[in-house]
Design a protein around this motif. Sequence first.
Motif, PDB file in Angstrom:
ATOM      1  N   ILE A 147       0.846  -1.204   0.000  1.00 30.07           N
ATOM      2  CA  ILE A 147       0.000   0.000   0.000  1.00 30.07           C
ATOM      3  C   ILE A 147       0.879   1.252   0.000  1.00 30.07           C
ATOM      4  CG2 ILE A 147      -1.789   1.273   1.259  1.00 30.07           C
ATOM      5  CD1 ILE A 147      -2.773  -1.317  -0.050  1.00 30.07           C
ATOM      6  N   VAL A 148       2.014   1.205   0.673  1.00 34.62           N
ATOM      7  CA  VAL A 148       2.934   2.357   0.658  1.00 34.62           C
ATOM      8  C   VAL A 148       3.393   2.622  -0.774  1.00 34.62           C
ATOM      9  CG1 VAL A 148       5.189   3.206   1.419  1.00 34.62           C
ATOM     10  CG2 VAL A 148       3.679   2.057   3.050  1.00 34.62           C
ATOM     11  N   VAL A 149       3.716   1.556  -1.510  1.00 25.53           N
ATOM     12  CA  VAL A 149       4.125   1.716  -2.915  1.00 25.53           C
ATOM     13  C   VAL A 149       2.968   2.309  -3.723  1.00 25.53           C
ATOM     14  CG1 VAL A 149       4.812   0.479  -5.004  1.00 25.53           C
ATOM     15  CG2 VAL A 149       5.861  -0.106  -2.806  1.00 25.53           C
ATOM     16  N   LEU A 150       1.755   1.796  -3.511  1.00 29.92           N
ATOM     17  CA  LEU A 150       0.593   2.360  -4.205  1.00 29.92           C
ATOM     18  C   LEU A 150       0.397   3.830  -3.850  1.00 29.92           C
ATOM     19  CD1 LEU A 150      -2.091  -0.464  -4.055  1.00 29.92           C
ATOM     20  CD2 LEU A 150      -0.942   0.441  -6.064  1.00 29.92           C
ATOM     21  N   CYS A 151       0.625   4.184  -2.596  1.00 30.59           N
ATOM     22  CA  CYS A 151       0.500   5.587  -2.174  1.00 30.59           C
ATOM     23  C   CYS A 151       1.455   6.480  -2.963  1.00 30.59           C
ATOM     24  CB  CYS A 151       0.780   5.729  -0.678  1.00 30.59           C
ATOM     25  SG  CYS A 151      -0.525   5.084   0.381  1.00 30.59           S
ATOM     26  N   CYS A 152       2.630   5.966  -3.242  1.00 29.54           N
ATOM     27  CA  CYS A 152       3.592   6.738  -4.046  1.00 29.54           C
ATOM     28  C   CYS A 152       3.026   7.011  -5.434  1.00 29.54           C
ATOM     29  CB  CYS A 152       4.920   5.992  -4.150  1.00 29.54           C
ATOM     30  SG  CYS A 152       5.805   5.836  -2.593  1.00 29.54           S
ATOM     31  N   PHE A 153       2.446   5.990  -6.057  1.00 33.51           N
ATOM     32  CA  PHE A 153       1.866   6.171  -7.387  1.00 33.51           C
ATOM     33  C   PHE A 153       0.674   7.127  -7.352  1.00 33.51           C
ATOM     34  CE2 PHE A 153       4.039   2.062  -8.161  1.00 33.51           C
ATOM     35  CZ  PHE A 153       4.807   2.453  -9.239  1.00 33.51           C
ATOM     36  N   TYR A 154      -0.182   6.971  -6.339  1.00 36.63           N
ATOM     37  CA  TYR A 154      -1.326   7.870  -6.214  1.00 36.63           C
ATOM     38  C   TYR A 154      -0.869   9.310  -5.996  1.00 36.63           C
ATOM     39  CZ  TYR A 154      -5.076   4.413  -6.141  1.00 36.63           C
ATOM     40  OH  TYR A 154      -5.984   3.447  -6.491  1.00 36.63           O
ATOM     41  N   THR A 155       0.172   9.492  -5.204  1.00 38.54           N
ATOM     42  CA  THR A 155       0.692  10.847  -4.958  1.00 38.54           C
ATOM     43  C   THR A 155       1.184  11.479  -6.253  1.00 38.54           C
ATOM     44  OG1 THR A 155       1.306  10.260  -2.697  1.00 38.54           O
ATOM     45  CG2 THR A 155       2.369  12.210  -3.639  1.00 38.54           C
ATOM     46  N   VAL A 156       1.890  10.705  -7.055  1.00 39.56           N
ATOM     47  CA  VAL A 156       2.373  11.212  -8.353  1.00 39.56           C
ATOM     48  C   VAL A 156       1.187  11.577  -9.245  1.00 39.56           C
ATOM     49  CG1 VAL A 156       3.613  10.593 -10.465  1.00 39.56           C
ATOM     50  CG2 VAL A 156       4.598  10.059  -8.242  1.00 39.56           C
ATOM     51  N   ALA A 157       0.157  10.736  -9.251  1.00 44.90           N
ATOM     52  CA  ALA A 157      -1.013  11.011 -10.089  1.00 44.90           C
ATOM     53  C   ALA A 157      -1.746  12.272  -9.630  1.00 44.90           C
ATOM     54  CB  ALA A 157      -1.960   9.813 -10.066  1.00 44.90           C
ATOM     55  N   TRP A 158      -1.960  12.413  -8.325  1.00 47.18           N
ATOM     56  CA  TRP A 158      -2.632  13.621  -7.820  1.00 47.18           C
ATOM     57  C   TRP A 158      -1.754  14.853  -8.052  1.00 47.18           C
ATOM     58  CZ3 TRP A 158      -7.464  13.218  -7.643  1.00 47.18           C
ATOM     59  CH2 TRP A 158      -8.139  12.153  -7.056  1.00 47.18           C
ATOM     60  N   ALA A 159      -0.430  14.709  -7.919  1.00 44.13           N
ATOM     61  CA  ALA A 159       0.476  15.838  -8.170  1.00 44.13           C
ATOM     62  C   ALA A 159       0.424  16.257  -9.636  1.00 44.13           C
ATOM     63  CB  ALA A 159       1.906  15.478  -7.770  1.00 44.13           C
ATOM     64  N   ARG A 160       0.270  15.281 -10.518  1.00 49.05           N
ATOM     65  CA  ARG A 160       0.121  15.599 -11.950  1.00 49.05           C
ATOM     66  C   ARG A 160      -1.128  16.444 -12.168  1.00 49.05           C
ATOM     67  NH1 ARG A 160      -1.687  11.846 -16.761  1.00 49.05           N
ATOM     68  NH2 ARG A 160      -0.865  13.054 -18.486  1.00 49.05           N
ATOM     69  N   GLY A 161      -2.200  16.099 -11.485  1.00 45.00           N
ATOM     70  CA  GLY A 161      -3.421  16.895 -11.567  1.00 45.00           C
ATOM     71  C   GLY A 161      -3.210  18.308 -11.041  1.00 45.00           C
ATOM     72  N   ALA A 162      -2.467  18.435  -9.945  1.00 44.46           N
ATOM     73  CA  ALA A 162      -2.180  19.775  -9.404  1.00 44.46           C
ATOM     74  C   ALA A 162      -1.362  20.581 -10.407  1.00 44.46           C
ATOM     75  CB  ALA A 162      -1.444  19.664  -8.070  1.00 44.46           C
ATOM     76  N   TRP A 163      -0.391  19.938 -11.037  1.00 37.87           N
ATOM     77  CA  TRP A 163       0.406  20.647 -12.048  1.00 37.87           C
ATOM     78  C   TRP A 163      -0.469  21.099 -13.208  1.00 37.87           C
ATOM     79  CZ3 TRP A 163       4.606  23.234 -12.960  1.00 37.87           C
ATOM     80  CH2 TRP A 163       4.962  23.503 -14.275  1.00 37.87           C
ATOM     81  N   ASN A 164      -1.243  20.180 -13.755  1.00 38.36           N
ATOM     82  CA  ASN A 164      -2.059  20.495 -14.934  1.00 38.36           C
ATOM     83  C   ASN A 164      -3.159  21.507 -14.644  1.00 38.36           C
ATOM     84  OD1 ASN A 164      -0.638  18.767 -16.628  1.00 38.36           O
ATOM     85  ND2 ASN A 164      -1.957  17.042 -16.176  1.00 38.36           N
ATOM     86  N   ASN A 165      -3.746  21.450 -13.448  1.00 34.63           N
ATOM     87  CA  ASN A 165      -4.901  22.297 -13.145  1.00 34.63           C
ATOM     88  C   ASN A 165      -4.578  23.580 -12.401  1.00 34.63           C
ATOM     89  OD1 ASN A 165      -7.314  20.759 -14.093  1.00 34.63           O
ATOM     90  ND2 ASN A 165      -6.361  19.189 -12.830  1.00 34.63           N
ATOM     91  N   TRP A 166      -3.411  23.654 -11.780  1.00 30.75           N
ATOM     92  CA  TRP A 166      -3.114  24.816 -10.947  1.00 30.75           C
ATOM     93  C   TRP A 166      -1.783  25.492 -11.256  1.00 30.75           C
ATOM     94  CZ3 TRP A 166      -6.855  26.774  -8.013  1.00 30.75           C
ATOM     95  CH2 TRP A 166      -7.935  25.945  -7.710  1.00 30.75           C
ATOM     96  N   LEU A 167      -0.774  24.743 -11.648  1.00 30.49           N
ATOM     97  CA  LEU A 167       0.576  25.302 -11.715  1.00 30.49           C
ATOM     98  C   LEU A 167       1.124  25.507 -13.125  1.00 30.49           C
ATOM     99  CD1 LEU A 167       2.038  23.093  -8.854  1.00 30.49           C
ATOM    100  CD2 LEU A 167       1.252  25.467  -8.695  1.00 30.49           C
ATOM    101  N   SER A 168       0.670  24.740 -14.081  1.00 32.46           N
ATOM    102  CA  SER A 168       1.226  24.783 -15.430  1.00 32.46           C
ATOM    103  C   SER A 168       0.977  26.126 -16.107  1.00 32.46           C
ATOM    104  CB  SER A 168       0.598  23.680 -16.289  1.00 32.46           C
ATOM    105  OG  SER A 168       1.000  23.823 -17.632  1.00 32.46           O
ATOM    106  N   PRO A 169       2.014  26.685 -16.743  1.00 32.71           N
ATOM    107  CA  PRO A 169       1.807  27.930 -17.490  1.00 32.71           C
ATOM    108  C   PRO A 169       0.904  27.722 -18.705  1.00 32.71           C
ATOM    109  CG  PRO A 169       4.058  27.125 -17.788  1.00 32.71           C
ATOM    110  CD  PRO A 169       3.407  26.245 -16.766  1.00 32.71           C
ATOM    111  N   LYS A 170       0.692  26.472 -19.118  1.00 40.67           N
ATOM    112  CA  LYS A 170      -0.187  26.180 -20.253  1.00 40.67           C
ATOM    113  C   LYS A 170      -1.652  26.061 -19.832  1.00 40.67           C
ATOM    114  CE  LYS A 170       2.809  25.414 -23.631  1.00 40.67           C
ATOM    115  NZ  LYS A 170       2.695  25.896 -24.952  1.00 40.67           N
ATOM    116  N   ARG A 171      -1.925  26.157 -18.524  1.00 44.95           N
ATOM    117  CA  ARG A 171      -3.298  26.042 -18.039  1.00 44.95           C
ATOM    118  C   ARG A 171      -4.123  27.210 -18.538  1.00 44.95           C
ATOM    119  NH1 ARG A 171      -6.520  27.980 -14.311  1.00 44.95           N
ATOM    120  NH2 ARG A 171      -4.999  29.340 -13.395  1.00 44.95           N
ATOM    121  N   LYS A 172      -5.323  26.925 -19.010  1.00 45.98           N
ATOM    122  CA  LYS A 172      -6.203  27.975 -19.518  1.00 45.98           C
ATOM    123  C   LYS A 172      -7.009  28.563 -18.382  1.00 45.98           C
ATOM    124  CE  LYS A 172      -6.349  26.388 -24.204  1.00 45.98           C
ATOM    125  NZ  LYS A 172      -7.115  26.163 -25.390  1.00 45.98           N
TER     126      LYS A 172
END
Length: 129
Positions: free
Chosen positions: A52-77
């Motif tokens: 589950i700790v390993v899965l948590c790492c993958f989930y964290t990366v996936a949620w962080a990708r969402g934060a990048w795409n939706n909040w931090l990316s300069p390409k965000r509209k």
Amino acid sequence: MIEQIAIAATGVTAIWLTQSKHEGVRRFACLFGLAGQPFWFASAISAEQWGIVVLCCFYTVAWARGAWNNWLSPKRKGADGLTAGQRRLKAAHGDPEAFANAVWRAVGEISVDEANAAINKYRAEWEAA
């Protein structure tokens, strides 16, 4: 017990938000997902559930990708449908349609080939911004 309540609250909220019809609401899902990750890690580590700790790492990366795409990316509209780069170009030269109209008004001073090249270059910059 606190970890389980936090996991349930953040997890259900994140999943609920991902299914919203409104993009402005969906973008909050990743924030709730990320907020729950420390509780997932704490719970999995205390129970010695290393898979589950390993899965948590993958989930964290996936949620962080969402934060990048939706909040931090300069390409965000933004709400206007434009990226930050497109807003800068629009302030300086107008949108591609306005730029093209200005270039075509200058055709007497420049050739048609130069006008087309300038318009195509600006549209490429607009798409890349």
